[in-house]
Scaffold this active site. Structure first.
Site, mmCIF file in Angstrom:
data_model
loop_
_atom_site.group_PDB
_atom_site.id
_atom_site.type_symbol
_atom_site.label_atom_id
_atom_site.label_comp_id
_atom_site.label_asym_id
_atom_site.label_seq_id
_atom_site.Cartn_x
_atom_site.Cartn_y
_atom_site.Cartn_z
ATOM 1 N N ASN B 97 0.755 -0.820 0.028
ATOM 2 C CA ASN B 97 0.190 -0.570 -0.376
ATOM 3 C C ASN B 97 1.205 1.071 -0.024
ATOM 4 O OD1 ASN B 97 -1.863 -2.282 2.145
ATOM 5 N ND2 ASN B 97 -2.517 -1.425 0.760
ATOM 6 N N ILE B 104 1.339 7.255 -0.288
ATOM 7 C CA ILE B 104 0.480 6.229 0.852
ATOM 8 C C ILE B 104 -0.896 6.184 0.295
ATOM 9 C CG2 ILE B 104 0.392 5.723 3.207
ATOM 10 C CD1 ILE B 104 2.026 7.746 3.584
ATOM 11 N N CYS B 105 -1.598 4.480 0.402
ATOM 12 C CA CYS B 105 -2.867 3.992 0.315
ATOM 13 C C CYS B 105 -3.128 4.261 0.859
ATOM 14 C CB CYS B 105 -2.920 2.846 -1.014
ATOM 15 S SG CYS B 105 -4.901 3.170 -1.493
ATOM 16 N N LEU B 106 -4.274 5.451 1.878
ATOM 17 C CA LEU B 106 -5.124 5.144 2.860
ATOM 18 C C LEU B 106 -5.808 5.651 3.078
ATOM 19 C CD1 LEU B 106 -5.102 3.929 5.993
ATOM 20 C CD2 LEU B 106 -3.913 6.108 6.561
ATOM 21 N N CYS C 174 -4.995 4.888 -4.322
ATOM 22 C CA CYS C 174 -4.687 3.009 -5.365
ATOM 23 C C CYS C 174 -5.227 2.704 -7.341
ATOM 24 C CB CYS C 174 -4.846 1.734 -5.145
ATOM 25 S SG CYS C 174 -5.899 2.425 -3.511
#
Lengths: 333, 177, 409
Positions: B97, B104-106, C174
């Site tokens: 992630n 950051i994929c949060l 993402c």
């Protein structure tokens, strides 16, 4: 002057077709009042094709105190002429002209004024007697009439229009999933997915439509005679979907649970749409009928024949949690 | 009397002219001084007068990333809390992630940020990424695939890259304590 | 209304923003009888402004909005003077803003509105009625808009209603990086991921058409590999610049509402808007007005304001003890920072006086506890105090007792 750049901020609201209709319009203002001039300003700026001001008065000092489109140097000049000049300065693409006539006389026998020359008429400071005659005339010819007045902190706006048909709406379309009567390619597509897929990534990418349809079909198999789902049954399915989530972040299952109540409704033609399809105007089509009724009739014919009782599918699908390939595939079903 | 009045007035005026603290700064002061962080998290303020820029160091005490010290830079601007802080991982690490540039994929850093959230929520969210990396929502596709295909191998790769080695043509930063 | 003309003629009104709303506001103010109008705007004129910012002509593209607007209105309407300021609102200070009796905002950014709101609230002092400057704020988007009246420290403020704001659409990173579905995802990828990768030393300038073309082409290429339709140059601009649709008519409506309120506030002829009007013209016409309440925990208008007079030889730790004993505040473990550094000796200390947590900051500020207040700050310093028991913060002004000052009668 690059029109797409100049009109960029408004094209995002009504697109090229809307702009074309604006540019084909010719609007008439009766009486060069401050309210009327202000209204025309808001039409000239976005680029209406043309406007006409009917006004016989000369610019007085009181006009300069309230109307941005007359100046002190215009005093004594024809008011309509002055306003036209100042308004034209706002947008060189717009044609404007002034008719030296008392608006109270436009419907007199010897007047050359014709309501049908215009796409819309704005009337300010007209007498009620004149307005009544004008309104009848507009109604007969099918030209919208806008009446507005102001006094201090109070304003009045009234629109008279016989029928306004909208074909291209710019508000978002509604989701039309028809899960209770799925078309063949949808059914085929849905069968490719396994709700028990051990691969956690694939499980998390199953489109919510697929989840709902699989649950629905399972319910149908157990209840072959039921015409539609009850609220209680939908809630049961919602709970089952929530339990089937493998971990709390599975957005696709969250979407499915969130959308159960409306997505599993019986597909039917919404009552307002049905009213339009059943309107006698669909039968009375002539060369002059607005496009709207021609389309409505075509839609009615579709419903009765190919559509098997249903409206044509809009095809719009909102974004959902799934992978690219699935989403593209769904859009093209 | 006039002199006194003039002095008082001048003092009052002078007070009003001082630049004031922004709502964002007040909110940051509150967020920071009311953090209750576990011992696995440590903050670093290069300039104790500037609470809007600092670093967070997370040292997970369990899971695959145990033993590493992971640094994050926080940059908060004057539109906080209307806008989320900008957070980046300052080392190159192997994580499904977090990408090689530190992004950051949060969800709460972007699409799920709400003004009612705070810095503690973000820090807890970041720590969770090390305790439970999520392979199903990948930013680093290769790392995610490795984790899904073979968690044991993935754990080994993590250990190796934490030592600061090369893996698949990428040089990772040493983060082991 | 007999004194109304005099009130209007002498009222100093500031218009913040000379764009879509600003142009309309200036026109309405001038025609309503205001004579002393100032306008502040940092922007220059662009072609895309011309569909609604009617004080500008094609020949004015590239010129200052404030100067062009001011010149137009001053020339068109007799007896009106519009004074332009071509700069950021943050570039002006108390000396500038305190001269005005009313401020009307036609801004297009949340951050600027928050700044203006906080500045005026901060200026307001009940002991000095002139320092309470009403703020009329308008905003529009397409066919919708809102207008509100903020009387500092009396009504709710802009910060109180931050939660009302429409959330800007943000996509998960993402999705942008790996699973795009919408054309917007492809555009964000080109601007957020590809650009810094390929041009790490160049900042993307959203007003530069060459930059935008690059982003558009990259987004198009990515979209075609994923078979995603819909990437257009117009959409690219819209996403990258966060363009909000805008038309003259909605601006005219909201600006008129704002100026009506300015008229009423200045002349007292009718009750003013209390305090928030929303208008939507998308489906027919609908408008709704209500009183938006103040938030007790609003960081701008909700905090406590106190002044404490103490001896300059008091230690910081003793001050903190005193704060703990103030019964109505119930402070448990206050954190103190200065609003500006007024320390008498350079390098002696910084803005952070004493912070109880986290450990790193406590350690750095711990030595200040035994220092005398007179060594840490000048008299009249404003401290920002936060504490678990406070809903937001306390603005505490510290004054020193003047044992040595000669008071001349």
């Amino acid at each position: 002057m690059d029109k797409t750049r100049r009109y960029d901020r408004q094209l995002r609201l009504w697109k090229a077709h809307g702009q074309a209709r604006l540019e084909a319009a010719h609007i008439c203002l009766l009486n060069g009042t401050a309210t009327g001039s202000e209204t025309l300003k808001n039409l000239v700026l976005p680029g209406i094709g043309a406007f006409t001001i009917v006004d016989h008065r000369l610019v007085a000092e009181t006009d300069t105190g309230c109307n941005f489109f007359v100046t002190k140097s215009d005093i004594g000049q024809p008011r309509g002429k002055a306003i036209v000049e100042h308004l034209k300065g706002l947008n060189e693409e717009v044609s404007g002209r002034w008719v030296n006539q008392n608006p109270e006389t436009i419907l007199d026998k010897d007047s050359s004024f014709s309501v049908s020359d215009y796409s819309l008429i704005i009337a300010t400071q007209c007498s009620s007697e004149m307005l009544i005659r004008l309104a009848a005339n507009c109604q007969e010819v099918g030209v919208p009439l806008v009446v507005c007045e102001t006094a201090g902190f109070i304003g009045y706006l009234r629109i008279q229009i016989q029928e306004h048909t909208i074909i291209e709406s710019y508000s978002g379309p509604n989701e039309d999933l028809r899960l209770d009567r799925p078309f063949p390619t949808l059914t085929e597509f849905v069968q490719k997915f396994d709700l028990n897929d051990p691969d956690s990534m694939a499980h998390g990418q199953i489109p919510y439509i697929v989840i709902l349809l699989q649950y629905y079909q399972a319910w149908q198999r157990n209840n072959p005679e039921a015409p539609s789902m009850t609220l209680k049954e939908k809630k049961v399915i919602r709970e089952a979907i929530t339990r089937a989530m493998r971990h709390p972040d599975e957005e696709n299952f969250e979407e499915a649970a969130k959308n159960v109540l409306w997505a599993l409704n019986t597909t039917q033609i919404p009552p307002p749409v049905r009213e339009i399809l059943e309107n006698p105007r669909c039968d009375q089509l002539t060369e002059n009928s607005p496009d709207f009724w021609v389309l409505a009739r075509a839609m009615r014919d579709f419903v009765q024949q190919e559509g098997d009782g249903m409206l044509p599918l809009s095809g719009h699908v909102s974004d959902m949690k799934t992978d690219t390939a699935n989403f593209v595939a769904i859009q093209s079903l | 009397m006039n002199k006194l009045w003039a002095m008082k007035r001048a003092a009052a005026d002078a007070e009003k002219k001082k630049p004031k603290v922004s709502a964002a700064q007040i909110r940051v002061q509150k967020d920071i001084t009311e953090l209750s962080l576990p011992s696995t998290m440590r903050l670093d303020f290069p300039n104790p007068d500037d609470l809007m820029h600092f670093q967070l160091c997370i040292t997970p005490d369990e899971g695959m990333y145990q033993g590493g010290c992971f640094r994050f830079s926080f940059a908060i601007d004057h539109n906080y809390p209307h806008e989320a802080p900008k957070v980046l991982c300052t080392q190159r690490i192997y994580h499904p992630n977090i990408d090689l540039d530190g992004k950051i994929c949060l969800n709460i850093l972007r699409e799920d940020w709400k003004p009612v959230l705070n810095l503690e929520a973000i820090m807890v969210g970041l720590q969770f990424l090390f305790l439970a990396p999520n392979p199903d929502d990948p930013l680093n596709k290769e790392a995610a695939q490795d984790l899904r295909a073979n968690p044991k191998d993935f754990a080994n790769t993590v250990k190796a890259t934490m030592r600061g080695s090369r893996y698949n043509n990428v040089i990772y930063d040493k983060v082991l304590l | 209304m007999r004194s109304a003309p005099k009130l209007l003629h002498t009222c100093r009104v500031l218009v913040v923003g000379a764009g879509g709303l600003g142009c309309e506001i200036l026109k309405d103010l001038a025609l309503s009888g205001f004579r002393d109008i100032s306008v502040i705007d940092m922007d220059t004129i662009d072609v895309s402004n011309l569909n609604r910012q009617f004080l500008f002509r094609p020949k004015d593209v590239g010129q200052s909005k404030a100067y062009t607007a001011a010149a137009f209105v001053t020339e068109r309407i007799d007896d009106v003077k519009v004074t332009p300021y071509h700069c950021k609102i943050q570039d002006k200070d108390w000396d500038f803003y305190s001269k005005f009796q009313i401020v009307i905002c036609g801004l297009d950014s949340v951050e600027a509105r928050r700044w203006m709101n906080a500045f005026l609230i901060d200026m307001a002092d009940f002991d000095d009625p002139d320092s309470i400057i009403p703020l009329v704020d308008g905003g529009t988007e397409g066919f919708d808009g809102q207008a509100r009246v903020i009387i500092p420290r009396i009504t709710s403020c802009y910060e109180c209603s931050l939660s009302l704001l429409k959330k800007q659409v943000v996509y998960p990173i993402c999705t942008i990086a790996n699973t795009p579905r919408l054309p917007e995802h492809c555009i964000e990828w080109a601007s957020m991921i590809k650009w810094p990768e390929v041009k790490p030393d160049e900042v993307l300038d959203t007003d530069n058409p060459v930059h935008l073309q690059w982003v558009y082409k990259q987004a198009l290429a990515r979209a075609s590999t994923f078979q995603i339709p819909g990437v257009t140059y117009m959409l690219t601009q819209g996403v990258v610049k966060n363009i909000i649709p805008a038309i003259a008519s909605t601006n005219a409506i909201i600006a008129a509402a704002c100026v009506n309120e300015a008229l009423k506030l200045t002349t007292g002829c009718h009750p003013y808007l209390d305090n928030y009007m929303m208008y939507t013209g998308t489906d027919g016409v609908y408008t709704y007005t209500y009183n938006h309440a103040s938030r007790p925990d609003c960081p701008v208008c909700g905090g406590e304001v106190r002044t404490l007079t103490v001896s300059a030889s008091l230690q910081l730790a003793e001050l903190i003890e005193q704060l703990g004993e103030m019964p109505d505040l119930r402070l448990q473990s206050p954190n103190l920072r200065m609003a500006t550094n007024t320390a008498p000796k350079t390098g002696a200390t910084g803005l952070s006086l004493y912070l109880q947590s986290p450990p790193q900051l406590e350690a750095v500020t711990h030595p200040n506890l035994t220092k005398r207040l007179g060594d840490l700050m000048a008299s009249g310093t404003e401290l920002v105090v936060t504490d678990k028991s406070l809903p937001v913060s306390l603005s505490l002004t510290i004054k020193f007792t003047n044992e040595n000052m000669n008071v001349e009668p």
